[in-house]
Motif scaffolding. Structure first.
Motif, PDB file in Angstrom:
ATOM      1  N   LEU A  62      22.613 -41.636 -50.024  1.00  0.00           N
ATOM      2  CA  LEU A  62      21.442 -41.086 -50.945  1.00  0.00           C
ATOM      3  C   LEU A  62      20.279 -41.955 -50.626  1.00  0.00           C
ATOM      4  O   LEU A  62      20.291 -43.313 -50.364  1.00  0.00           O
ATOM      5  N   PRO A  63      18.939 -41.535 -50.481  1.00  0.00           N
ATOM      6  CA  PRO A  63      17.721 -42.254 -50.053  1.00  0.00           C
ATOM      7  C   PRO A  63      17.737 -43.553 -50.962  1.00  0.00           C
ATOM      8  O   PRO A  63      17.341 -44.679 -50.440  1.00  0.00           O
ATOM      9  N   GLU A  64      18.081 -43.453 -52.428  1.00  0.00           N
ATOM     10  CA  GLU A  64      17.857 -44.551 -53.180  1.00  0.00           C
ATOM     11  C   GLU A  64      19.072 -45.788 -53.262  1.00  0.00           C
ATOM     12  O   GLU A  64      18.839 -46.607 -53.933  1.00  0.00           O
ATOM     13  N   ALA A  65      20.205 -45.284 -52.463  1.00  0.00           N
ATOM     14  CA  ALA A  65      21.218 -46.137 -52.728  1.00  0.00           C
ATOM     15  C   ALA A  65      21.020 -47.621 -51.812  1.00  0.00           C
ATOM     16  O   ALA A  65      20.482 -47.543 -50.855  1.00  0.00           O
ATOM     17  N   SER A  66      21.791 -48.585 -52.248  1.00  0.00           N
ATOM     18  CA  SER A  66      21.657 -49.809 -51.676  1.00  0.00           C
ATOM     19  C   SER A  66      23.068 -50.449 -52.046  1.00  0.00           C
ATOM     20  O   SER A  66      23.480 -51.050 -52.931  1.00  0.00           O
ATOM     21  N   PRO A  67      24.155 -50.093 -51.049  1.00  0.00           N
ATOM     22  CA  PRO A  67      25.736 -50.459 -50.872  1.00  0.00           C
ATOM     23  C   PRO A  67      25.999 -51.701 -51.003  1.00  0.00           C
ATOM     24  O   PRO A  67      25.111 -52.499 -50.309  1.00  0.00           O
ATOM     25  N   ILE A  68      26.683 -52.051 -51.976  1.00  0.00           N
ATOM     26  CA  ILE A  68      27.212 -53.566 -52.117  1.00  0.00           C
ATOM     27  C   ILE A  68      28.886 -53.516 -52.122  1.00  0.00           C
ATOM     28  O   ILE A  68      29.358 -52.542 -52.568  1.00  0.00           O
ATOM     29  N   ALA A  69      29.233 -54.710 -51.975  1.00  0.00           N
ATOM     30  CA  ALA A  69      30.754 -54.857 -52.062  1.00  0.00           C
ATOM     31  C   ALA A  69      30.844 -56.190 -52.992  1.00  0.00           C
ATOM     32  O   ALA A  69      30.157 -57.249 -52.552  1.00  0.00           O
ATOM     33  N   CYS A  70      31.257 -55.931 -54.220  1.00  0.00           N
ATOM     34  CA  CYS A  70      31.402 -56.964 -55.225  1.00  0.00           C
ATOM     35  C   CYS A  70      32.599 -57.923 -54.900  1.00  0.00           C
ATOM     36  O   CYS A  70      33.581 -57.730 -54.614  1.00  0.00           O
ATOM     37  N   VAL A  71      32.161 -59.505 -55.215  1.00  0.00           N
ATOM     38  CA  VAL A  71      33.304 -60.358 -55.342  1.00  0.00           C
ATOM     39  C   VAL A  71      33.741 -60.705 -56.631  1.00  0.00           C
ATOM     40  O   VAL A  71      33.187 -60.449 -57.671  1.00  0.00           O
ATOM     41  N   TYR A  72      35.153 -60.947 -56.703  1.00  0.00           N
ATOM     42  CA  TYR A  72      35.719 -61.372 -58.087  1.00  0.00           C
ATOM     43  C   TYR A  72      36.969 -61.950 -57.531  1.00  0.00           C
ATOM     44  O   TYR A  72      37.416 -62.041 -56.325  1.00  0.00           O
ATOM     45  N   ALA A  73      37.501 -62.910 -58.394  1.00  0.00           N
ATOM     46  CA  ALA A  73      38.858 -63.411 -58.231  1.00  0.00           C
ATOM     47  C   ALA A  73      39.829 -62.653 -58.873  1.00  0.00           C
ATOM     48  O   ALA A  73      39.617 -61.490 -59.315  1.00  0.00           O
ATOM     49  N   GLY A  74      41.094 -63.264 -59.166  1.00  0.00           N
ATOM     50  CA  GLY A  74      42.111 -62.464 -59.796  1.00  0.00           C
ATOM     51  C   GLY A  74      43.539 -63.209 -59.970  1.00  0.00           C
ATOM     52  O   GLY A  74      44.038 -63.985 -58.768  1.00  0.00           O
ATOM     53  N   HIS A  75      44.256 -62.905 -60.840  1.00  0.00           N
ATOM     54  CA  HIS A  75      45.506 -63.271 -61.153  1.00  0.00           C
ATOM     55  C   HIS A  75      46.441 -62.254 -60.593  1.00  0.00           C
ATOM     56  O   HIS A  75      46.268 -60.958 -61.179  1.00  0.00           O
TER      57      HIS A  75
END
Length: 483
Positions: A62-75
């Motif tokens: 989409l023209p306005e899209a700015s894709p990202i991959a989010c960081v997180y931790a976890g048990h």
């Protein structure tokens, strides 16, 4: 569509900006038109299957899209990993619907990211269809859940235990903020980013808390309440998540990650279907205690923000976590009471409920069918007679508790009909649909099941086709993680 990406604006510490990896030959297999219409997405998307396939495979943006991959931790199964993240998912953008509700639009199976940990970043077709089926089923059953907008086949092969056709699934969520999102910054000792995330979460999900004396402590309580509601609803319908890691615990209180999930058949609190849960950590009956454990991990992450005096912060957090079990138990008993037509739980009802569950376990009775038959027995004598034989004195005690007045029985049955589905996504039917879709490269088997699953409290002409129990009572059934 009003498109933005407020999570991207939090800064580079929170995500990686990265575009999806294009696929060879995308085709739209499943399209959730009702969801698109409900969220006013249809107005901003092309009315063309090929164009939709290009968009929801990640080939086009989409023209306005700015894709990202989010960081997180976890048990993960109790073991802490300080950095996880979206290893095969791209948060394309956020959009605001006509009711001013903000939603995430995320692709899953859309290619590798910084957080892939040597993974290929792809998704097989079977797990993609499973998430679509199960999330739609849970939504119709009244369970808080993320949902799927589309499944696109990629024309590529994904290699797991065997070569599988590839797919990309589009997920709609209130957000993708997880318990693990907070754990990531807490583990790094990055209190500034932790506060940024906390303020953002309150503003996005719990804006009324901003005026509270201690908004962070109130946030913990609000998230706990949402988790209590979620787990009670899982227990009501017999849903087994299968992988309740802290990175799969959404702050919004929505069901997320349908990898090894399954539905309870024969009632037993120790039921496990996930092949990776050899110790039964995430068994059906363990879900409430695991949820409490996950909330304790969130509390630990938030301690630096609850109070500058860490002893005071710990005391306040511990008091709140100690309140989880009473909150859950009250909601759980109220839910079970509704499944038995009791709109108000009396002290003696707890023993009545407990005895029924014990009998169901001892006699290996099906969870969904038993409550469905109890519902029907209030107006169908043949079923009532059968249940008297099966449940003995308990059945008479329950009928006496309901009352002999016709209005009382009608009110009880109406409550039970709202609480007890006539059909669930039975494991053997889900597996049959996944195999048929893979073999035929067609959505027809899924469409037929979805028609029934989207009306789980009504008897359609086709409902009976999906109510039967598996021949082996799921004794050898196993689910597998999609990665």
């Amino acid at each position: 569509m009003k498109i933005s990406n407020t999570y991207l604006q939090l800064g580079t510490a929170f995500s990686e900006s990265i575009n999806p990896l294009p696929v060879a030959d995308p085709h739209l297999l499943l399209w959730n038109l009702s969801l698109a219409d409900q969220l006013a997405l249809s107005q901003g998307l092309p009315d063309n299957e090929n164009a939709l396939a290009q968009l929801f495979s990640g080939n086009d943006l989409l023209p306005e899209a700015s894709p990202i991959a989010c960081v997180y931790a976890g048990h993960q199964f109790g073991q802490f990993n300080p950095q996880l993240g979206d290893g095969r998912a791209h948060l394309l953008c956020e959009f605001v619907d006509d009711h001013q509700q903000r939603w995430d639009l995320q692709l899953k199976g859309s290619g590798p990211t910084r957080y892939s940990r040597r993974g290929d970043g792809r998704c097989a077709l079977g797990p993609a269809i499973r998430e679509y089926l199960m999330s739609e089923a849970l939504h119709a059953l009244g369970v808080p859940t993320t949902r799927c907008l589309a499944v696109v086949t990629t024309g590529e092969t994904v290699y797991r235990d065997l070569p599988k056709p590839g797919a990309v699934v589009t997920r709609i969520a209130s957000s993708h903020i997880r318990v693990g999102s907070f754990q990531y910054f807490a583990a790094k000792g990055d209190v500034v980013s932790l506060k940024t995330l906390t303020d953002y979460t309150i503003d996005r999900h719990f804006p009324t808390l901003k005026a509270a004396a201690n908004p962070v402590l109130e946030l913990l309580g609000a998230v706990m309440d949402k988790q209590v509601t979620l787990i009670v609803e899982w227990m009501r319908i017999g849903f087994i998540h299968g992988v309740m890691n802290t990175d799969n615990t959404a702050i919004s209180g929505e069901t997320i990650d349908f990898g090894p999930c399954a539905m309870l058949g024969i009632y037993h609190p120790g039921t496990v279907y996930s092949s990776i849960d050899s110790g039964g950590r995430y068994a059906f009956g363990a879900q409430p205690s695991i949820c409490r454990w996950n909330m304790a991990r969130l509390a630990e992450a938030l301690l630096p923000l609850i109070d500058e005096d860490q002893d005071k912060a710990l005391a306040q957090a511990e008091a709140l976590i100690a309140d989880f079990s009473p909150r859950f138990e009250q909601a759980y008993q109220t839910m079970l009471g509704a499944k038995l037509g009791l709109d108000e739980i009396q002290q003696t009802d707890v023993a009545l409920i407990t005895e029924l569950l014990e009998q169901m376990q001892e006699q290996q009775l099906d969870y969904t069918q038993t409550f469905h038959q109890l519902t029907r027995s209030l107006t169908e004598q043949q079923i009532a007679t059968k249940l008297q034989d099966t449940l003995g004195n308990w059945y008479g005690q329950w009928r006496q508790r309901i009352g002999n007045d016709s209005k009382q029985q009608q009110a009880a049955q109406a409550l039970m009909q709202q609480s007890n589905p006539v059909v669930i996504p039975r494991n053997h039917h889900v597996e049959a649909v996944l195999q048929a879709c893979e073999l035929t490269n067609s959505s027809a088997p899924a469409d037929a099941l979805l028609k029934v699953l989207r009306s789980p409290y009504q008897m359609l002409a086709e409902t009976a086709d999906y109510q039967d129990l598996p021949t082996d009572n799921d004794r050898h059934y196993q689910t597998f993680c999609g990665t």
